[in-house]
Design a protein around this motif. Structure first.
Motif, PDB file in Angstrom:
ATOM      1  N   VAL A 156      16.995  -8.472  43.700  1.00  0.00           N
ATOM      2  CA  VAL A 156      17.735  -8.753  42.192  1.00  0.00           C
ATOM      3  C   VAL A 156      16.867  -8.701  41.516  1.00  0.00           C
ATOM      4  O   VAL A 156      15.364  -9.018  41.019  1.00  0.00           O
ATOM      5  N   THR A 157      17.151  -7.120  40.934  1.00  0.00           N
ATOM      6  CA  THR A 157      16.605  -6.314  40.303  1.00  0.00           C
ATOM      7  C   THR A 157      17.160  -6.853  38.684  1.00  0.00           C
ATOM      8  O   THR A 157      18.629  -7.686  38.132  1.00  0.00           O
ATOM      9  N   GLU A 158      16.201  -6.192  37.450  1.00  0.00           N
ATOM     10  CA  GLU A 158      16.152  -7.094  36.640  1.00  0.00           C
ATOM     11  C   GLU A 158      18.299  -6.608  35.356  1.00  0.00           C
ATOM     12  O   GLU A 158      18.616  -6.629  34.829  1.00  0.00           O
ATOM     13  N   ASN A 159      18.698  -5.910  35.773  1.00  0.00           N
ATOM     14  CA  ASN A 159      19.303  -4.271  35.595  1.00  0.00           C
ATOM     15  C   ASN A 159      20.557  -4.450  36.266  1.00  0.00           C
ATOM     16  O   ASN A 159      21.437  -4.420  36.748  1.00  0.00           O
ATOM     17  N   MET A 160      20.942  -5.712  37.865  1.00  0.00           N
ATOM     18  CA  MET A 160      21.618  -5.816  38.314  1.00  0.00           C
ATOM     19  C   MET A 160      23.207  -6.939  38.449  1.00  0.00           C
ATOM     20  O   MET A 160      22.387  -7.767  38.033  1.00  0.00           O
ATOM     21  N   GLN A 161      23.966  -6.404  38.243  1.00  0.00           N
ATOM     22  CA  GLN A 161      25.081  -7.109  38.066  1.00  0.00           C
ATOM     23  C   GLN A 161      25.314  -8.136  39.670  1.00  0.00           C
ATOM     24  O   GLN A 161      25.661  -7.047  40.398  1.00  0.00           O
ATOM     25  N   VAL A 162      24.990  -9.443  39.790  1.00  0.00           N
ATOM     26  CA  VAL A 162      25.603 -10.104  41.189  1.00  0.00           C
ATOM     27  C   VAL A 162      26.645 -10.426  40.607  1.00  0.00           C
ATOM     28  O   VAL A 162      27.096 -10.870  39.925  1.00  0.00           O
ATOM     29  N   ASP A 163      27.346  -9.697  41.959  1.00  0.00           N
ATOM     30  CA  ASP A 163      28.456 -10.513  42.326  1.00  0.00           C
ATOM     31  C   ASP A 163      28.921 -12.248  42.203  1.00  0.00           C
ATOM     32  O   ASP A 163      28.154 -12.775  42.982  1.00  0.00           O
ATOM     33  N   ILE A 176       7.482  -7.279  40.019  1.00  0.00           N
ATOM     34  CA  ILE A 176       7.645  -5.986  40.916  1.00  0.00           C
ATOM     35  C   ILE A 176       8.073  -5.165  41.220  1.00  0.00           C
ATOM     36  O   ILE A 176       8.765  -5.652  41.061  1.00  0.00           O
ATOM     37  N   ILE A 177       7.890  -4.365  42.346  1.00  0.00           N
ATOM     38  CA  ILE A 177       8.547  -3.257  42.322  1.00  0.00           C
ATOM     39  C   ILE A 177       8.060  -2.279  44.294  1.00  0.00           C
ATOM     40  O   ILE A 177       6.860  -2.620  44.061  1.00  0.00           O
ATOM     41  N   HIS A 178       9.378  -1.638  44.529  1.00  0.00           N
ATOM     42  CA  HIS A 178       8.645  -0.793  45.851  1.00  0.00           C
ATOM     43  C   HIS A 178       8.372  -0.004  45.287  1.00  0.00           C
ATOM     44  O   HIS A 178       8.171   0.747  44.675  1.00  0.00           O
ATOM     45  N   LYS A 179       7.031  -0.102  46.636  1.00  0.00           N
ATOM     46  CA  LYS A 179       5.858   0.913  46.515  1.00  0.00           C
ATOM     47  C   LYS A 179       6.126   1.907  47.772  1.00  0.00           C
ATOM     48  O   LYS A 179       5.536   2.918  47.724  1.00  0.00           O
ATOM     49  N   ASP A 180       7.260   2.470  48.661  1.00  0.00           N
ATOM     50  CA  ASP A 180       7.200   3.069  49.602  1.00  0.00           C
ATOM     51  C   ASP A 180       8.564   3.221  49.586  1.00  0.00           C
ATOM     52  O   ASP A 180       9.474   2.219  49.065  1.00  0.00           O
ATOM     53  N   ASN A 181       8.782   4.526  50.212  1.00  0.00           N
ATOM     54  CA  ASN A 181      10.395   4.581  50.780  1.00  0.00           C
ATOM     55  C   ASN A 181      11.042   3.896  51.761  1.00  0.00           C
ATOM     56  O   ASN A 181      12.600   4.188  51.226  1.00  0.00           O
ATOM     57  N   GLU A 234       1.629  -4.092  31.858  1.00  0.00           N
ATOM     58  CA  GLU A 234       2.084  -3.908  31.445  1.00  0.00           C
ATOM     59  C   GLU A 234       2.596  -2.334  31.148  1.00  0.00           C
ATOM     60  O   GLU A 234       3.695  -1.687  30.753  1.00  0.00           O
ATOM     61  N   GLU A 235       1.555  -1.213  31.378  1.00  0.00           N
ATOM     62  CA  GLU A 235       1.619  -0.291  31.534  1.00  0.00           C
ATOM     63  C   GLU A 235       3.026   0.302  32.091  1.00  0.00           C
ATOM     64  O   GLU A 235       3.805   1.454  32.182  1.00  0.00           O
ATOM     65  N   ARG A 236       2.845  -0.334  32.883  1.00  0.00           N
ATOM     66  CA  ARG A 236       3.713   0.467  34.433  1.00  0.00           C
ATOM     67  C   ARG A 236       4.720  -0.112  34.132  1.00  0.00           C
ATOM     68  O   ARG A 236       6.497   0.364  34.710  1.00  0.00           O
ATOM     69  N   LEU A 237       5.109  -1.111  34.301  1.00  0.00           N
ATOM     70  CA  LEU A 237       6.245  -2.089  33.435  1.00  0.00           C
ATOM     71  C   LEU A 237       7.291  -1.182  32.546  1.00  0.00           C
ATOM     72  O   LEU A 237       7.996  -0.849  32.303  1.00  0.00           O
ATOM     73  N   VAL A 238       6.453  -0.382  31.434  1.00  0.00           N
ATOM     74  CA  VAL A 238       7.276   0.695  30.660  1.00  0.00           C
ATOM     75  C   VAL A 238       7.871   1.505  30.753  1.00  0.00           C
ATOM     76  O   VAL A 238       8.944   2.266  31.063  1.00  0.00           O
ATOM     77  N   ALA A 239       6.479   2.247  32.245  1.00  0.00           N
ATOM     78  CA  ALA A 239       7.033   3.131  32.777  1.00  0.00           C
ATOM     79  C   ALA A 239       8.138   3.181  34.010  1.00  0.00           C
ATOM     80  O   ALA A 239       8.586   4.061  33.572  1.00  0.00           O
ATOM     81  N   ALA A 240       8.213   3.054  34.762  1.00  0.00           N
ATOM     82  CA  ALA A 240       9.368   1.873  35.093  1.00  0.00           C
ATOM     83  C   ALA A 240      10.981   1.951  34.312  1.00  0.00           C
ATOM     84  O   ALA A 240      11.641   2.528  35.168  1.00  0.00           O
ATOM     85  N   ARG A 241      10.805   0.816  33.356  1.00  0.00           N
ATOM     86  CA  ARG A 241      11.967   0.822  33.118  1.00  0.00           C
ATOM     87  C   ARG A 241      12.206   2.330  32.299  1.00  0.00           C
ATOM     88  O   ARG A 241      14.155   3.078  32.657  1.00  0.00           O
ATOM     89  N   GLN A 242      11.660   3.090  32.415  1.00  0.00           N
ATOM     90  CA  GLN A 242      11.598   4.381  31.470  1.00  0.00           C
ATOM     91  C   GLN A 242      12.137   5.551  32.265  1.00  0.00           C
ATOM     92  O   GLN A 242      13.157   6.313  32.181  1.00  0.00           O
ATOM     93  N   GLN A 272      16.273   8.759  35.187  1.00  0.00           N
ATOM     94  CA  GLN A 272      16.566   9.126  36.658  1.00  0.00           C
ATOM     95  C   GLN A 272      18.744   8.649  36.380  1.00  0.00           C
ATOM     96  O   GLN A 272      19.247   8.767  36.950  1.00  0.00           O
ATOM     97  N   ASN A 273      19.118   7.927  35.058  1.00  0.00           N
ATOM     98  CA  ASN A 273      20.221   7.022  34.889  1.00  0.00           C
ATOM     99  C   ASN A 273      20.421   5.755  36.512  1.00  0.00           C
ATOM    100  O   ASN A 273      21.600   6.534  37.291  1.00  0.00           O
ATOM    101  N   GLN A 274      19.738   5.001  36.733  1.00  0.00           N
ATOM    102  CA  GLN A 274      19.261   4.536  37.834  1.00  0.00           C
ATOM    103  C   GLN A 274      18.780   3.050  37.693  1.00  0.00           C
ATOM    104  O   GLN A 274      18.039   2.925  36.599  1.00  0.00           O
ATOM    105  N   ASP A 275      19.553   1.746  38.296  1.00  0.00           N
ATOM    106  CA  ASP A 275      18.350   1.048  38.046  1.00  0.00           C
ATOM    107  C   ASP A 275      16.806   0.803  38.408  1.00  0.00           C
ATOM    108  O   ASP A 275      16.646   1.360  39.420  1.00  0.00           O
ATOM    109  N   ALA A 276      16.522   0.360  37.615  1.00  0.00           N
ATOM    110  CA  ALA A 276      14.751   0.548  37.570  1.00  0.00           C
ATOM    111  C   ALA A 276      14.539   0.525  38.595  1.00  0.00           C
ATOM    112  O   ALA A 276      12.914   0.413  38.911  1.00  0.00           O
TER     113      ALA A 276
END
Length: 700
Positions: free
Chosen positions: A452-459, A485-490, A500-508, A513-517
């Motif tokens: 469940v990501t911070e931008n996910m709309q959960v049914d 946290i965030i996935h680090k592999d494909n 903090e720096e990576r969090l800002v970069a991930a959201r940006q 990409q117009n995708q869920d971060a």
């Protein structure tokens, strides 16, 4: 001052029994190889890494990445022919090295920008720069030792230690920075050391005098070479005809056209050879087949005009060149498919005592070679500081930077702790093609879990469960502490911590990409033991390490009475390398999706690949001068490099099929291709041994 006087002066200041100038060249080559291999180990990994994740890449397919890398690797063996001619005739070897190094520095800097245009520009500059650099630094060594030929073998041994030391540290440190901090850091570090290496070489100019300088007119006159009456007559009867020159031109244009068109047609859908398509056969392959046919006519026509002995020897050389393609086609998987295999399919995480043991071994692997090379720098400083203070100071800056990065890397790994963290995930049944829920080997129903990501709309009807994953960081977290946290592999199996720096970069990045971060909120549930995740690039250093470890053994073997024939060495090289791929095929046999292979299989694969390389490497170029008449040497050198270039291109093209073949068949099947093909090639060469001895007419 004459060139002979320069050589005498050069031999007055000795380091390790050789001129101090050789050590300057050793370091120049070391920093160039540091940069080359540091970038090389990153490229396919960067291009294929997911766009959303801990260290975002470009999410290219392995096929497209292989097409681009293959063209790059192919052209690296073509441009040195042109660079060598320009240096010989116009600017001299030293200027060629400096020009090449500066162009490569710009190439690395361009790649660090991480835009599509800068990537293509960077690769083009690296290809051009290598063309100037690669052939001419070895030519300087030849010039230095022309009055001391008995010392040349020892000089080249020291020089090639610089090659392997540069490759070793480049892949280790550029790879570590790229994977731990960001790709641009890895690409950028390669450029920094390329620039510093160029500077230290240029500032060492007073050591060399006129050696490698701009050629004077008398130097451009052809030397009188002693030649047998039979060879002289053959030379006289066999000039390059107009047809020969036309065929060489056409074949060169076809080869270059294919090299450029292959990635362009796959990545940009621009196909220059669409007009030549025949049924299912792509136009570019039709043109290549025509080009190979014309090249065959050229070579057969040239060979047929020579006397029987010369003709037989040239046929022997062509046989070696042909089987060279199969060797490099397999060996160079280390730059493409083995990188992806190490990243996606190998268990690279060690915990507890295993992590401590790895950290100790890695520290010894890194510190001991760096200490030895630093000692060589100290000896150079003592002998040459008064003559070339600037060059020595630049080298000290290089090594200070190296020690700093190594210290930071080792400390980071030693102080990394593993943490179990919990996060929320949406649980959905995992269905087969028939729509039925899958079951594991124990008969338990299988589920997919989407964090469940911070931008996910959960049914509202979704099943939410808590999942546990592990992260490892050189940071102190307390139980109950909240973090992101965030996935680090494909494969989306492992996670990384976002500061903090990576969090800002991930959201940006998500917005761009117009995708869920992909950012997931988690809670620390347990503090575990020491843990280390081995970088993808670490496995690539094993080739350089094994070369340094086993080179002296093979050297003594070749000098002993048990020295095998050229064909036997070829057969051994191909078969031993095939064993390495056989181990990978066995190790990955029957593994299911999401299951990782033990790293032991990959380590042993690199060992056997290196032993194969050491068997085959003495044969190659040394047989050009032994088997080929003087007038054909340039063409046959070109043909040899063409064979390697084709092998490089095939390696990346086939390596790019790893995902397709794994999906259609299995990962084990993919590695079986590189087990069976070189093993068969090696067996054929071995069976040809009596024939090859006859064709070589006494050449050892």
């Amino acid at each position: 001052m004459s060139s002979s006087t320069d050589i005498e002066n050069l031999f007055k200041d000795k380091v390790l029994g050789h001129p101090a100038g050789l050590i300057v060249l050793f370091f120049t080559e070391m920093w160039e190889r540091f940069s080359f291999y540091g970038m090389r180990v990153l490229l396919v990994n960067f291009l294929t890494m997911a766009m959303i994740g801990y260290n975002p890449g470009w999410e290219w397919s392995a096929e497209n990445a292989g097409a681009l890398f293959g063209t790059y690797a192919m052209l690296l063996y073509i441009t040195p022919i042109v660079g060598g001619i320009i240096a010989d005739r116009f600017i001299g070897y030293r200027w060629a090295v400096v020009v090449g190094a500066l162009i490569m520095t710009l190439g690395h800097a361009s790649m660090a920008l991480e835009t599509e245009f800068s990537l293509y520009l960077g690769l083009a500059l690296l290809v051009i720069g290598t063309g100037f650099f690669k052939p001419n630094i070895t030519s300087i060594i030849s010039g230095m030792y022309k009055d001391n030929p008995e010392k040349k073998d020892g000089a080249y041994t020291i020089f090639y230690m610089g090659v392997n030391a540069g490759a070793f540290f480049g892949m280790m440190l550029c790879g570590y920075l790229a994977e731990r901090i960001g790709w641009s850091w890895g690409f950028g570090l390669a450029g920094i050391f390329m620039l510093l290496g160029t500077l230290q070489f240029w500032l060492a100019k007073p050591l060399f005098g006129k050696i490698g300088g701009v050629p004077e007119k008398e130097e451009l006159k052809p030397e009188n070479t002693s030649m047998s009456a039979e060879d002289a007559e053959a030379e006289k009867r066999n000039p390059f005809t107009k047809l020969d020159k036309i065929l060489i031109t056409i074949c060169s244009i076809v080869g270059l056209g294919y090299a450029i068109n292959d990635p362009m047609s796959k990545i940009a859908n621009i196909d220059m050879f669409a007009w030549a398509r025949i049924g299912d056969l792509e136009g570019q392959y039709t043109v290549v087949l025509v080009g190979l046919f014309l090249f065959l006519i050229l070579v057969i026509g040239r060979i047929a005009r020579y006397t029987r002995v010369i003709r037989d020897r040239m046929i022997a050389f062509i046989v070696f060149a042909f089987f060279t393609v199969f060797f490099w086609m397999s060996f160079e998987q280390g730059a493409s498919s083995l990188i992806l295999f190490a990243r996606d399919s190998v268990d690279r995480v060690l915990s507890g005592n295993a992590a401590i043991a790895f950290n100790v071994v890695n520290a010894l692997l890194t510190i001991i070679p760096l200490a030895i090379i630093s000692w060589v720098l100290y000896l150079l400083w003592k002998k040459t500081f008064k003559k070339i203070p600037g060059s020595n100071i630049v080298l000290v800056i290089c090594f200070t930077l190296m020690w700093g990065i190594v210290g930071w890397m080792l400390n980071r790994d030693l102080s990394t702790t593993a943490y179990d963290v919990t996060y929320k995930a949406v649980q959905t049944p995992l269905l087969d093609e028939s729509g039925n829920q899958k079951k594991d080997d124990q008969g338990n129903q299988m589920y997919a879990y989407d964090p469940v990501t911070e931008n996910m709309q959960v049914d509202n009807n979704a099943v939410i469960v808590e999942r546990i994953t592990r992260i490892a960081e050189p940071l102190d977290f307390a139980v109950g502490e909240e973090l992101f946290i965030i996935h680090k592999d494909n494969e989306k199996i492992s996670f990384g911590y976002l500061d903090e720096e990576r969090l800002v970069a991930a959201r940006q990045n998500g917005e761009n990409q117009n995708q869920d971060a992909g950012v997931v909120k988690a809670t620390v549930s347990e503090v575990k033991s020491n843990e280390v995740e081995i970088t993808v690039s670490w496995f690539s250093i094993l080739n350089s390490f094994f070369i340094i470890a086993f080179a002296s053994f093979f050297s003594k073997w070749w000098e002993s009475k048990y020295n095998p024939s050229a064909a036997t060495k070829y057969a051994l090289g191909l078969i031993i390398m095939a064993v390495g791929f056989g181990l990978l095929a066995f190790g990955s046999y029957g593994i299911q999706e999401g299951v990782k292979v033990s790293m032991v299989w990959l380590i042993f694969a690199y060992l056997f690949h290196t032993l194969g390389e050491l068997c085959l490497s003495p044969v190659g170029l040394s047989y050009v001068s032994k088997l080929v008449p003087a007038r054909m040497i340039a063409l046959m050198f070109g043909m040899w490099y063409l064979a390697i270039a084709i092998g490089q291109k095939l390696a990346a093209t086939l390596g790019g099929q790893i995902d397709n073949i794994t999906k259609e068949y299995s990962l084990s099947t993919f590695f079986l291709i590189f087990t069976i093909v070189p093993a068969l090639a090696g067996l054929i060469v071995w069976l040809l041994n009596p024939v090859m001895k006859k064709l070589m007419h006494g050449v050892k």
